[in-house]
Design a protein around this motif. Sequence first.
Motif, PDB file in Angstrom:
ATOM      1  N   ASP A  41       0.787  -1.206  -0.021  1.00 59.28           N
ATOM      2  CA  ASP A  41       0.033  -0.043   0.027  1.00 59.28           C
ATOM      3  C   ASP A  41       0.957   1.265   0.032  1.00 59.28           C
ATOM      4  OD1 ASP A  41      -1.626   2.083   0.575  1.00 59.28           O
ATOM      5  OD2 ASP A  41      -2.905   1.099   2.190  1.00 59.28           O
ATOM      6  N   PHE A  42       1.019   1.935  -1.228  1.00 60.53           N
ATOM      7  CA  PHE A  42       1.737   3.309  -1.361  1.00 60.53           C
ATOM      8  C   PHE A  42       1.020   4.166  -0.595  1.00 60.53           C
ATOM      9  CE2 PHE A  42       4.980   2.131  -4.730  1.00 60.53           C
ATOM     10  CZ  PHE A  42       4.825   0.708  -4.568  1.00 60.53           C
ATOM     11  N   VAL A  43       1.734   4.836   0.301  1.00 57.62           N
ATOM     12  CA  VAL A  43       1.051   5.880   1.264  1.00 57.62           C
ATOM     13  C   VAL A  43       1.567   7.219   1.096  1.00 57.62           C
ATOM     14  CG1 VAL A  43       0.295   6.501   3.774  1.00 57.62           C
ATOM     15  CG2 VAL A  43       0.522   4.109   2.931  1.00 57.62           C
ATOM     16  N   ALA A  44       0.854   7.947   0.570  1.00 54.55           N
ATOM     17  CA  ALA A  44       1.346   9.666   0.351  1.00 54.55           C
ATOM     18  C   ALA A  44       2.436   9.669  -0.771  1.00 54.55           C
ATOM     19  CB  ALA A  44       1.747  10.290   1.567  1.00 54.55           C
ATOM     20  N   SER A  45       2.308   8.936  -1.703  1.00 49.78           N
ATOM     21  CA  SER A  45       3.479   8.446  -2.659  1.00 49.78           C
ATOM     22  C   SER A  45       3.618   9.341  -3.770  1.00 49.78           C
ATOM     23  CB  SER A  45       2.837   6.895  -3.051  1.00 49.78           C
ATOM     24  OG  SER A  45       4.011   6.534  -4.244  1.00 49.78           O
ATOM     25  N   THR A  46       4.857   9.739  -3.995  1.00 50.32           N
ATOM     26  CA  THR A  46       5.221  10.414  -5.231  1.00 50.32           C
ATOM     27  C   THR A  46       6.055   9.678  -6.057  1.00 50.32           C
ATOM     28  OG1 THR A  46       7.102  11.551  -4.048  1.00 50.32           O
ATOM     29  CG2 THR A  46       4.930  12.764  -4.040  1.00 50.32           C
ATOM     30  N   THR A  47       6.158   8.215  -5.816  1.00 51.05           N
ATOM     31  CA  THR A  47       6.770   7.308  -6.446  1.00 51.05           C
ATOM     32  C   THR A  47       6.212   6.270  -7.284  1.00 51.05           C
ATOM     33  OG1 THR A  47       8.625   7.421  -4.675  1.00 51.05           O
ATOM     34  CG2 THR A  47       8.696   5.551  -5.935  1.00 51.05           C
ATOM     35  N   GLU A  48       6.473   5.982  -8.533  1.00 53.63           N
ATOM     36  CA  GLU A  48       5.601   5.099  -9.047  1.00 53.63           C
ATOM     37  C   GLU A  48       6.631   3.806  -9.118  1.00 53.63           C
ATOM     38  OE1 GLU A  48       4.774   6.650 -13.217  1.00 53.63           O
ATOM     39  OE2 GLU A  48       6.954   7.044 -13.481  1.00 53.63           O
ATOM     40  N   VAL A  49       5.831   2.752  -9.594  1.00 53.30           N
ATOM     41  CA  VAL A  49       6.780   1.307  -9.679  1.00 53.30           C
ATOM     42  C   VAL A  49       7.703   1.475 -10.806  1.00 53.30           C
ATOM     43  CG1 VAL A  49       4.934   0.047  -8.778  1.00 53.30           C
ATOM     44  CG2 VAL A  49       5.028   0.297 -11.158  1.00 53.30           C
ATOM     45  N   THR A  90      10.196  14.840  -2.185  1.00 51.89           N
ATOM     46  CA  THR A  90       9.805  14.523  -0.758  1.00 51.89           C
ATOM     47  C   THR A  90      10.653  13.706   0.213  1.00 51.89           C
ATOM     48  OG1 THR A  90       8.655  12.346  -1.330  1.00 51.89           O
ATOM     49  CG2 THR A  90       7.472  14.495  -1.487  1.00 51.89           C
ATOM     50  N   MET A  91      11.532  12.777  -0.662  1.00 49.24           N
ATOM     51  CA  MET A  91      12.702  12.178  -0.116  1.00 49.24           C
ATOM     52  C   MET A  91      12.249  11.239   0.724  1.00 49.24           C
ATOM     53  SD  MET A  91      15.410  13.485  -1.595  1.00 49.24           S
ATOM     54  CE  MET A  91      16.848  12.846  -0.674  1.00 49.24           C
ATOM     55  N   LEU A  92      10.823  10.819   0.679  1.00 44.88           N
ATOM     56  CA  LEU A  92      10.568   9.751   1.254  1.00 44.88           C
ATOM     57  C   LEU A  92       9.384   8.701   0.714  1.00 44.88           C
ATOM     58  CD1 LEU A  92      10.008   8.650   4.389  1.00 44.88           C
ATOM     59  CD2 LEU A  92       8.243  10.297   4.343  1.00 44.88           C
ATOM     60  N   LEU A  93       9.084   7.782   0.695  1.00 46.07           N
ATOM     61  CA  LEU A  93       8.168   6.857   0.424  1.00 46.07           C
ATOM     62  C   LEU A  93       7.552   5.797   1.610  1.00 46.07           C
ATOM     63  CD1 LEU A  93       6.183   5.619  -1.405  1.00 46.07           C
ATOM     64  CD2 LEU A  93       7.940   4.126  -2.276  1.00 46.07           C
ATOM     65  N   VAL A  94       6.527   5.936   1.979  1.00 48.94           N
ATOM     66  CA  VAL A  94       6.011   5.088   3.099  1.00 48.94           C
ATOM     67  C   VAL A  94       5.063   4.024   2.412  1.00 48.94           C
ATOM     68  CG1 VAL A  94       4.676   5.067   5.084  1.00 48.94           C
ATOM     69  CG2 VAL A  94       6.222   7.149   4.595  1.00 48.94           C
ATOM     70  N   LYS A  95       5.294   2.815   3.093  1.00 48.29           N
ATOM     71  CA  LYS A  95       4.394   1.637   2.608  1.00 48.29           C
ATOM     72  C   LYS A  95       3.858   0.995   3.674  1.00 48.29           C
ATOM     73  CE  LYS A  95       6.629   0.289  -2.015  1.00 48.29           C
ATOM     74  NZ  LYS A  95       7.583  -0.720  -2.431  1.00 48.29           N
ATOM     75  N   LEU A  96       2.518   0.378   3.532  1.00 54.44           N
ATOM     76  CA  LEU A  96       2.221  -0.651   4.210  1.00 54.44           C
ATOM     77  C   LEU A  96       2.651  -2.074   3.469  1.00 54.44           C
ATOM     78  CD1 LEU A  96      -1.257   0.337   5.581  1.00 54.44           C
ATOM     79  CD2 LEU A  96       1.039   0.890   6.783  1.00 54.44           C
ATOM     80  N   LEU A  97       3.082  -2.980   4.197  1.00 48.49           N
ATOM     81  CA  LEU A  97       3.336  -4.278   3.453  1.00 48.49           C
ATOM     82  C   LEU A  97       2.923  -5.582   4.276  1.00 48.49           C
ATOM     83  CD1 LEU A  97       6.866  -4.848   1.539  1.00 48.49           C
ATOM     84  CD2 LEU A  97       6.300  -6.457   2.955  1.00 48.49           C
ATOM     85  N   ASP A  98       2.564  -6.526   3.593  1.00 49.93           N
ATOM     86  CA  ASP A  98       2.139  -7.625   4.228  1.00 49.93           C
ATOM     87  C   ASP A  98       2.494  -8.825   3.285  1.00 49.93           C
ATOM     88  OD1 ASP A  98       0.176  -9.194   6.193  1.00 49.93           O
ATOM     89  OD2 ASP A  98      -0.505  -9.660   4.059  1.00 49.93           O
ATOM     90  N   THR A  99       3.092  -9.864   3.890  1.00 49.29           N
ATOM     91  CA  THR A  99       3.450 -11.122   3.150  1.00 49.29           C
ATOM     92  C   THR A  99       2.804 -12.273   3.420  1.00 49.29           C
ATOM     93  OG1 THR A  99       5.028 -11.569   4.874  1.00 49.29           O
ATOM     94  CG2 THR A  99       5.981 -10.219   3.244  1.00 49.29           C
ATOM     95  N   ALA A 100       2.138 -12.872   2.432  1.00 47.28           N
ATOM     96  CA  ALA A 100       1.426 -14.410   2.634  1.00 47.28           C
ATOM     97  C   ALA A 100       2.574 -15.307   2.139  1.00 47.28           C
ATOM     98  CB  ALA A 100       0.289 -14.258   1.540  1.00 47.28           C
ATOM     99  N   GLU A 197       6.911   0.355   6.266  1.00 50.66           N
ATOM    100  CA  GLU A 197       8.124   0.621   5.554  1.00 50.66           C
ATOM    101  C   GLU A 197       8.414   1.928   5.160  1.00 50.66           C
ATOM    102  OE1 GLU A 197       9.986  -2.682   2.707  1.00 50.66           O
ATOM    103  OE2 GLU A 197       9.135  -0.919   1.312  1.00 50.66           O
ATOM    104  N   LEU A 198       9.599   2.427   5.580  1.00 48.47           N
ATOM    105  CA  LEU A 198       9.929   3.623   5.214  1.00 48.47           C
ATOM    106  C   LEU A 198      11.139   3.489   4.319  1.00 48.47           C
ATOM    107  CD1 LEU A 198       9.053   4.169   8.325  1.00 48.47           C
ATOM    108  CD2 LEU A 198      10.183   6.387   7.873  1.00 48.47           C
ATOM    109  N   GLN A 199      11.211   4.265   3.011  1.00 49.35           N
ATOM    110  CA  GLN A 199      12.344   4.190   2.217  1.00 49.35           C
ATOM    111  C   GLN A 199      12.867   5.287   1.520  1.00 49.35           C
ATOM    112  OE1 GLN A 199       9.676   1.119  -0.284  1.00 49.35           O
ATOM    113  NE2 GLN A 199      10.721   2.303  -1.794  1.00 49.35           N
ATOM    114  N   GLN A 200      13.765   5.392   0.965  1.00 52.94           N
ATOM    115  CA  GLN A 200      14.041   6.366  -0.191  1.00 52.94           C
ATOM    116  C   GLN A 200      12.976   6.133  -1.309  1.00 52.94           C
ATOM    117  OE1 GLN A 200      18.384   5.304  -0.409  1.00 52.94           O
ATOM    118  NE2 GLN A 200      18.358   7.546  -0.795  1.00 52.94           N
ATOM    119  N   PRO A 201      12.861   7.113  -2.022  1.00 57.41           N
ATOM    120  CA  PRO A 201      11.468   7.167  -2.767  1.00 57.41           C
ATOM    121  C   PRO A 201      11.774   6.799  -4.199  1.00 57.41           C
ATOM    122  CG  PRO A 201      12.036   9.525  -2.849  1.00 57.41           C
ATOM    123  CD  PRO A 201      13.226   8.708  -1.799  1.00 57.41           C
TER     124      PRO A 201
END
Length: 335
Positions: A41-49, A90-100, A197-201
């Motif tokens: 889940d890309f939250v407040a994202s200015t980053t595309e895949v 923004t220098m930031l990408l936040v995600k929610l991540l869940d692994t099955a 998850e926090l990461q570089q964008p």
Amino acid sequence: MTTATPLLLGPNQPLDRPYRGGAGIARFRGTPQPSPFTPEDFVASTTEVFAGGGIGLTVLPDGRTLRDAVADDPVRFLGEDHVARFGARTMLLVKLLDTAERLFVHYHPDDAFAARHLGSPLGKTEAWAVIEAAPDAYAALGFRRAVTPDEVRDWWSGQDADAMLDAMNTVPLAAGDTLLVPAGLAHAIGPGVTLVELQQPTDLSVLLERRMLSEREALLGLDLDTAIDGLVREATPEERISALRQDRGAETLFPADADPFFSAERIRVTGSRELEPSFSVVVVLDGEGTLQPADDRASGAPVPVRRGSTVLTAHGDGPIELSGDLHVIRCRPPR
């Protein structure tokens, strides 16, 4: 056109990702799971895949992407000091991540590798804050011993995931744990983990284990020797892994090594608390309450929040007041 903030953000889950997951995000948010292959889940994202097409970008209520809105008014979103240092990024990408299922064994390039080979000024250091975890949850992180380029080439040609994992450190994960994952370190998250998850964008991952993906997709279009040149092949000892973790009771989630990339605070509120102005993503881990500008002259209305809510704040909102009985993580760009 001005976007009203603070802004409550709903799910933004790209479809058909290459691994299964997303049920933990649905539980956390209290929303439906779009498909079995929506683990992010890309939250407040200015980053595309990496494949592009705008996938992953946050779309605002007025129809613009957040990326365009920030470009149109960077000082309001990010503040003068941030813009002077980093421009309108923004220098930031936040995600929610869940692994099955267990994620691919992979690594993320650092800034120098990304600039040299991928045309990006930023690599991808990331960090995790675990929300939920199965009893036997784990991550694999870094190598227990030094590995040679020939060994990595053999793993790749045989797609020998068992050998890759056997050479890696196993790190148990439980709810409340945090872990910084510097660029260059091989890693994989086991099944049954939901995290922030926090990461570089950027969306830059070199997959040593490619499963159904093509070689080009797995290696970001690079040849194998170039692709593995950014991998940290030296041993990552237990002391180093311990230094990448943080005490569960600490308000600052990650060690000082994270500071050039992003920051995050664990905030507990009973009553009210004022937070300094910042572009940020607030993830509500538990409780109920409201989030609003502390200054009555600010334009933003109170935002009701509960477990699973994610809220975007802009620097121009001024100080933010959290009220209620709340446990949140506030994710921010580098200071």
